[in-house]
Design a protein around this motif. Sequence first.
Motif: not given
Length: 278
Positions: A66-74, A80-86, A98-102, A238-240
């Motif tokens: 993915p494109e990770l150039a932006s400073s925020h981790m979304r 859907r906006l997906v957050e990165l934790t690692t 939160n790649l998928l909803s419940a 979540h997802a890896v």
Amino acid sequence: MPAPNTPSKTSQVITRELHAWIAAERAQGHGHDTILQAMLYAGWEHQVAAEALTSTPPPPLPVPWPELASSHMRLDGGDRLVELTTVMREPDIIVFENLLSAGECEALIEAARPRLHRSLTVSVETGGEEVHKDRTSEGMFFTRGENALTQRIEARIARLLEWPIENGEGLQVLRYRPGTEYKPHYDYFDPAEPGTPAILERGGQRVATLIMYLQEPESGGATVFPDVRLQVVPKRGHAVFFNYSQPHRCSQSLHGGMPVLAGEKWIATKWLRESVFT
């Protein structure tokens, strides 16, 4: 091109020159068996030749990332906006939050439940499928775009990872009961195995894997990456994600599902190919 100068049988050593020659032969389109026979004809011992072929990585392939150039981790998944934790590089591993909803997790489980059977693995000897002792889960496959739910998830994945929808295999849903696991393995297809050419006809090599957690167990069931000593704890939604530009152990993409100790773990796996999967 003949094989490099062959030392005596008592002093045959795999050299940088030999690795370079094997890489050049592969680049010209020569397969494993052809190169092996050329080495044997030139006087190399079978054991040494086989080890040289195994230890020479194939050239790298383009991979999803993915494109990770932006400073925020979304990241924008379209709907859907997906957050990165690692985020890890070399090897490339990302944990998405939160790649998928419940609701999507539950809908995938309920759609898959009636179609579950003992999970199979790809047979690298025949190109077909087989039951393997290292994989003790139950699973099923959706065809790509089978329904509105899978279409929505596939479109989100394609946008996040910047990889064409048509280069993806259908979603596979798996259930792990207590005591079940998937021992460490690689997802790419070993170029040295006889069944690999038939497998690659459907879309080329696998180049990346996305594991989505649909239901977390009460205990156990982490996804483990032994080469980098990383464990990802399953959490619903979540997802890896990880890629592997070379179908070789140098990719450090060895991974497995640790035994579930209590409860059930449900996951959905998406494998991405280098070209259109049919």
